[in-house]
Design an enzyme around this catalytic site. Structure first.
Site, PDB file in Angstrom:
ATOM      1  N   ALA A   1       0.787  -1.208   0.180  1.00  0.00           N
ATOM      2  CA  ALA A   1      -0.037   0.112  -0.029  1.00  0.00           C
ATOM      3  C   ALA A   1       0.950   1.359   0.113  1.00  0.00           C
ATOM      4  CB  ALA A   1      -1.171  -0.104   1.158  1.00  0.00           C
TER       5      ALA A   1
ATOM      6  N   VAL B   1      -1.010 -10.752   1.982  1.00  0.00           N
ATOM      7  CA  VAL B   1      -1.629 -11.764   1.561  1.00  0.00           C
ATOM      8  C   VAL B   1      -2.219 -11.317   0.175  1.00  0.00           C
ATOM      9  CG1 VAL B   1      -2.378 -12.468   3.725  1.00  0.00           C
ATOM     10  CG2 VAL B   1      -3.725 -10.812   2.492  1.00  0.00           C
TER      11      VAL B   1
ATOM     12  N   ALA C   1      -2.895 -11.725  -5.561  1.00  0.00           N
ATOM     13  CA  ALA C   1      -3.785 -11.853  -6.731  1.00  0.00           C
ATOM     14  C   ALA C   1      -4.202 -10.579  -7.016  1.00  0.00           C
ATOM     15  CB  ALA C   1      -4.610 -13.050  -6.633  1.00  0.00           C
TER      16      ALA C   1
ATOM     17  N   LYS D   1      -3.331 -14.400 -14.901  1.00  0.00           N
ATOM     18  CA  LYS D   1      -4.375 -14.666 -14.101  1.00  0.00           C
ATOM     19  C   LYS D   1      -5.335 -14.550 -15.180  1.00  0.00           C
ATOM     20  CE  LYS D   1      -7.227 -13.687 -10.361  1.00  0.00           C
ATOM     21  NZ  LYS D   1      -7.607 -12.905  -8.887  1.00  0.00           N
TER      22      LYS D   1
ATOM     23  N   LEU E   1      -4.705  -2.001   4.707  1.00  0.00           N
ATOM     24  CA  LEU E   1      -5.348  -2.664   6.039  1.00  0.00           C
ATOM     25  C   LEU E   1      -5.606  -1.405   6.874  1.00  0.00           C
ATOM     26  CD1 LEU E   1      -3.001  -5.629   6.454  1.00  0.00           C
ATOM     27  CD2 LEU E   1      -5.237  -5.617   5.439  1.00  0.00           C
TER      28      LEU E   1
END
Length: 505
Positions: A17, A48, A51, A79, A332
């Site tokens: 971030a 985490v 993706a 992806k 977060l």
């Protein structure tokens, strides 16, 4: 501000971030603005969010990143979507693939014609009408249309979040961002306005700024501990409150999709990178203890674990304000939604983009702050609803966790969307909510939520023409997918991987 005044921005915390924010500010801010990022190597990051979704191209392109270099430096793979295994019931799987499903006809999207064919009993699975899913299932990959008549194939990436942060750190420092190593011991505020004025480091150094960006993770050192902004707790809708994360050796195929595998009290992610596989188990501590979670995770890996499982505790929800005074919370520090649909990195990207669209002077206008927070509230709640849909529409009867989430009260916004779908297959994408009608359609159908009817405009097409539409779409996509190279070969050639890198991939 006059042309001569400077404007100092302090980013508290690094990680993905912090360095995403630093890179975007370094790329677009005028020369009068100076950016300082404070981080401590002693404080770890959760990491985490490996993706992504296709919107990351907007960020990488805006920064002018070379895609092949990005793939090499972050150990990335491609992806094409996310597979949900066991979410409706054990043994059943479906994919939320990027890109179109089928072809629209006339005024209607494809799914109404598929619903009509399904009622008649001869519709094929959605996978037969999605190029991305066909390619993903057969481990194929390409970029862009193969010919002028081929459909686009949107894609995102799996990458190592730590390497991505390092990549953006290098980018940012080359463009003038100053990094300060240190731990924030105290936050200073103006006694009258409450605005933040400086952060004091543990070694006595003091960093003043006009604006602050909080990237201090769950602690919310600025946005919560200093400003006491408040938190909207969403555990009534998303009750998982724990995660275990562990990397393992590569094993098996290099899948061009993320896997989300339902377990008895939560779900497991599987994210394939060039050099390893990222794994994690998201679960409810009320239904599974930590030791059981670690055993379950370690028993479902493709290769040998490369570390001990890392425990993560969280509360799903968001700050009541993401922008409070002269402080913006990201990552977060802004809130947490489990990475079920790979939205964490996107939420940082969209917040910084929104901030730049209303870049303030030294005294931010309350009306602009209110607008920003309204937009964040809308974005977060609509993503929340999409995640809740996956949980609530399950048929895993006899498992206490899944029984509980199946019978929970739904957010009003989600309940209304489900009623529209059940009535006539109507899906309304409200304003600029992140997930498209096609995305909602794939999850609604994949989770087995039946529409009682379809839009009767679909009856304007004769039965024969409807079969031609569906069969022709499927045949064209099958032919297209067959001509693609494998994901592994395409990645190796496109990213120009060295023999050593190719071996790890």
């Amino acid at each position: 501000m006059t042309d001569q005044e400077t404007f100092d921005i302090c980013i508290a915390g690094g990680g993905t971030a912090g360095w995403m924010a630093a890179a975007m500010l370094a790329r677009f801010l005028p020369a009068t603005h100076r950016v300082t990022l404070v981080e401590s190597a002693e404080i770890g990051t959760v990491g985490v969010g490996e993706a992504t979704i296709p919107q990351i191209h907007l960020l990488n392109n805006a920064l002018g990143l070379d895609e092949a270099e990005f793939l090499r430096e972050t150990k990335a793979t491609f992806k094409l979507g996310i597979e949900f295994d066991g979410w409706q019931r054990p043994g059943q799987a479906y994919m939320h693939a990027f890109g179109p499903v089928g072809r629209a006809h006339g005024l209607l999207p494809f799914h109404h014609y598929w619903l009509r064919a399904k009622q008649a009993g001869w519709a094929r699975p959605l996978a037969n009408y999605s190029l991305n899913e066909m390619a993903a299932r057969t481990l194929k990959m390409r970029r862009g249309p193969r010919t002028a008549h081929s459909p686009a194939m949107p894609y995102a990436y799996h990458f190592d979040a730590g390497l991505y942060a390092a990549f953006l750190r290098n980018y940012s420092e080359q463009r003038g961002v100053a990094r300060v190593e240190g731990t924030i011991a105290h936050v200073e505020q103006d006694a009258e306005s409450g605005f933040l004025t400086a952060v004091d480091l543990g070694d006595g150094r003091r960093i003043e700024a006009d604006f602050f960006i909080d990237c201090t993770g769950f602690r919310g050192l600025l946005i919560e501990q200093a400003l006491e902004t408040g938190f909207d707790d969403w555990t009534q809708f998303l009750p998982c409150d724990r995660a275990m994360a562990v990397p393992c050796e590569n094993g098996g195929n290099l899948t061009p999709y993320t896997r989300s595998i339902a377990h008895k009290a939560g779900w497991q992610w599987r994210i394939p990178l060039q050099h390893r596989i990222g794994n994690g188990l998201v679960y409810s501590s009320a239904h599974l203890d930590d030791d059981e979670a670690a055993t379950l995770l370690l028993g479902n890996l493709d290769g040998s674990p490369q570390a001990d499982p890392k425990p993560i505790r969280f509360t799903t929800g968001k700050r009541q304000k993401h922008w409070n005074g002269n402080c913006l919370a990201l990552g977060l520090a802004a809130g947490f939604m489990e990475p079920l649909e790979s939205t964490s990195i996107h939420l940082v990207q969209s917040a910084v983009s929104r901030f730049l669209s209303v870049l303030p002077g030294k005294t931010p206008d309350p009306a602009i702050i209110d607008w920003f927070n309204d937009q964040a509230q809308f974005e977060w709640t609509r993503i929340r609803d999409f995640l809740v849909l996956h949980y609530s529409a399950n048929e895993r009867e006899g498992e206490p966790f899944w029984d509980a989430v199946r019978h929970m009260a739904l957010p009003d916004t989600l309940a209304a969307k489900l009623e529209n779908w059940r009535a006539t297959g109507f899906i309304h994408r409200e304003h600029e909510e992140l997930f498209t009608e096609v995305g909602w359609f794939q999850v609604l159908a994949g989770q087995g939520i039946e529409a009682r009817d379809y839009n009767r405009l679909a009856d304007a097409l004769s039965g024969d023409d409807l079969r031609k539409l569906l069969d022709g779409t499927e045949a064209a996509l099958v032919e297209e997918a067959q001509q693609m190279p494998s994901h592994r070969d395409f990645l190796t050639r496109f990213a120009n991987l060295s023999p050593q890198q190719e071996a790890s991939a």
